[in-house]
Design an enzyme around this catalytic site. Structure first.
Site, short mmCIF file in Angstrom:
data_model
loop_
_atom_site.label_atom_id
_atom_site.label_comp_id
_atom_site.label_asym_id
_atom_site.label_seq_id
_atom_site.Cartn_x
_atom_site.Cartn_y
_atom_site.Cartn_z
N TYR A 139 0.82 -1.20 0.00
CA TYR A 139 0.00 0.00 0.00
C TYR A 139 0.86 1.27 0.00
O TYR A 139 2.06 1.22 0.23
CB TYR A 139 -0.89 -0.03 1.24
CG TYR A 139 -0.11 0.16 2.52
CD1 TYR A 139 -0.27 1.33 3.26
CD2 TYR A 139 0.81 -0.78 2.98
CE1 TYR A 139 0.46 1.54 4.42
CE2 TYR A 139 1.53 -0.58 4.14
CZ TYR A 139 1.35 0.58 4.84
OH TYR A 139 2.08 0.80 5.99
N SER A 194 2.91 3.30 11.18
CA SER A 194 3.19 2.04 10.50
C SER A 194 1.90 1.27 10.30
O SER A 194 0.98 1.36 11.11
CB SER A 194 4.19 1.19 11.31
OG SER A 194 3.52 0.53 12.36
N LYS A 195 1.87 0.53 9.20
CA LYS A 195 0.70 -0.29 8.87
C LYS A 195 0.47 -1.33 9.97
O LYS A 195 -0.66 -1.66 10.30
CB LYS A 195 0.94 -0.97 7.51
CG LYS A 195 -0.23 -1.77 7.00
CD LYS A 195 -1.36 -0.88 6.52
CE LYS A 195 -2.41 -1.68 5.77
NZ LYS A 195 -3.60 -0.90 5.48
N ARG A 196 1.59 -1.82 10.53
CA ARG A 196 1.48 -2.85 11.56
C ARG A 196 0.64 -2.38 12.76
O ARG A 196 -0.03 -3.15 13.40
CB ARG A 196 2.88 -3.23 12.09
CG ARG A 196 3.54 -4.37 11.35
CD ARG A 196 4.57 -5.08 12.20
NE ARG A 196 5.40 -4.20 12.98
CZ ARG A 196 6.46 -3.55 12.50
NH1 ARG A 196 6.77 -3.66 11.23
NH2 ARG A 196 7.19 -2.78 13.29
N GLY A 247 -1.76 -0.34 12.56
CA GLY A 247 -3.10 0.06 12.12
C GLY A 247 -3.20 1.49 11.62
O GLY A 247 -4.29 2.03 11.48
#
Length: 498
Positions: free
Chosen positions: A31, A263-265, A267
């Site tokens: 993404y 960070s995507k981690r 959320g």
């Protein structure tokens, strides 16, 4: 085996010169996060501000991290954000190809040239793969550094596996200049002899992007401040080749809070997520532009910028060294400003899919419902819940009819509805002006304030305390028949309450 210098001369001759050239060089690994979008935006703005060239390059040398469909996400996001590129894999250009994996032969040739110039060497050590990019490789332990080129070449010719490493000077220091952070000096002994070409012949990111930036004529290299520690090694590569060093622009990180990077981690939202959460592309871009850059001079107080205005105003001097905190409330504020500024037609078009999620009745006008929402909506995703009552009257408590400010309770509301139903039945037509003057005249005849009549009519028509629009607008959209049905249901509810 002597190198063919003609190849390098031809490559140099192709390099466009004389204007600003910037590049956005994402890896197709999923993404588009907010920091990545900001890099793309700043890179585009630097080029457009200078009347230069904006290039898209796909950096796919790390084959293990590639994700199916990720390149499409990059193209789609840039197109939606109107960050048009002048050169790239899909449009071509004078220094094609623009996909790193298609330039593989080039990197090997330049690594070999660097060996000839004494700024790189073949390394045959077993530990080279695991220590490859960790930064903990001790050059003093590497016997390959001391091999003569003839010895090393003989081992290469014999088929021994190798990597190619950068030869960092053992003494002295390297100073590089960044447009935001100024001059930074690093002791050479703290830098590792980083791998340039891996055992599989693929270049490392650190080598490929230096070669590509030079051969594509890039004048301004925009990237995250996490690459500041690698910059002296990049400088030494440029110097080793005898090339001009581009302007470095290292952007401070975008943070979730004072301690944590986004960070995507954890959320944190990507561009796609923000779109799904009901934010407009223009509002996202406007907000992201101000995460680390501030306008100066006459426009220092300006908050809302179109992309064209940003391109005119953008300058490196307005960029900040401090990390930027991503504040979703501030983005909501921007989004609301953009929604209000849309033409009614454009807003209705943007709102339609969200209205139709809960308002299925095709007889109810999308544009009329949208007109109620535009001044009362912060995000498009707020819409379905706000307007669901148009489709079906929700279950509601009779207590809603009591409102101190409007001077209503169950008894007063019952009297108001009993008077309103026959008046509304007898109206000559069902237009906003007719319904409005009918209700205002009735309030006058009953000797009450407008609000005392309007409150119970709106509660009976909508079945909820907070609505976009008042009694008149809601009744007009619902139509005479449905309005009267709902008002009679309200009367039944009040009758049972007695």
């Amino acid at each position: 085996m002597a190198l063919d210098m003609k190849y390098f001369e031809e490559m140099e001759a192709k390099i466009p010169k004389g204007r600003v050239r910037t590049r956005f060089a994402p890896s197709p690994t999923g993404y588009m996060h907010v920091g990545n979008l900001r890099t793309a935006l700043y890179t585009w703005l630097i080029a457009r501000n200078a009347g230069g060239t904006f290039i898209l390059r796909i950096e796919d040398t790390d084959q293990g991290r590639l994700i199916e469909g990720a390149t499409e996400v990059i193209y789609r996001t840039l197109a939606e954000c109107k960050l048009d590129h002048d050169e790239g894999p899909d449009v071509g250009g004078p220094v094609a190809p623009y996909i790193q994996s298609e330039r593989r032969d080039t990197y090997g040739k330049y690594a070999r040239l660097l060996i000839e110039k004494g700024h790189a060497y073949y390394c045959f050590c077993e530990k080279t793969e695991s220590g490859e990019d960790s930064g903990d490789f001790d050059r003093a332990d590497d016997p390959c550094r001391a091999l003569s080129l003839e010895e090393a070449q003989a081992r290469v010719d014999a088929g021994e596996p190798y990597v190619i490493r950068q030869r960092i000077p053992e003494e002295g220091s390297t100073t590089f200049r960044d447009a935001i952070f100024g001059d930074i000096t690093v002791e050479n002994k703290t830098l590792d002899d980083q791998v340039l070409i891996k055992r599989d012949g693929m270049p490392t990111y650190n080598f490929a992007n230096v070669i590509d930036d030079h051969l594509m004529g890039i004048t301004h290299v925009v990237r995250g401040s996490e690459y500041l520690s690698s910059a002296p090694k990049y400088d030494l590569l440029y110097q080793g080749f005898g090339w001009d060093i581009p302007t470095y622009v290292h952007c401070s990180p975008v943070m979730r809070d004072a301690q944590n990077k986004m960070s995507k981690r954890h959320g944190d939202p990507s561009y796609e997520d923000l779109k799904e959460q009901g934010f407009l592309t223009d509002a996202i871009l406007n907000y992201v532009a101000l995460l680390g850059w501030s306008p100066r001079g006459d426009i220092a107080e300006q908050e809302v910028f179109s992309l064209e205005e940003l391109a005119r105003a953008f300058d490196l001097a307005g960029m900040s060294k401090s990390p930027a905190i991503f504040d979703i409330e501030k983005l909501i504020h921007f989004n609301a400003l953009y929604l209000r500024a849309m033409s009614p037609e454009d807003f209705a078009k943007a709102a339609e899919p969200y209205i139709r999620k809960t308002v299925k009745d095709k007889d109810l006008s999308v544009s009329e419902i949208a007109a109620l929402l535009q001044a009362r909506c912060e995000k498009l995703t707020d819409i379905p819940e706000k307007v669901a009552f148009f489709d079906s009257l929700p279950e509601y408590d009779v207590g809603l009819f009591t409102n101190k400010k409007s001077k209503t309770d169950a008894k007063v509301s019952k009297a108001m509805l009993e008077a309103a139903v026959p008046m509304l039945e007898g109206l000559p037509d069902w237009a906003q002006d007719t319904v409005h003057s009918g209700l205002v005249s009735l309030a006058g005849a009953l000797g009450v304030k407008n609000a005392t009549l309007m409150w119970p009519v709106r509660i009976a028509a909508a079945g909820q305390a907070v609505t976009p629009g008042g009694a008149v607008e809601i009744c007009c959209i619902l139509g005479r028949e449905e309005t009267l049905r709902r008002l009679r249901l309200g009367l039944e509810k009040l009758d049972r309450h007695d």
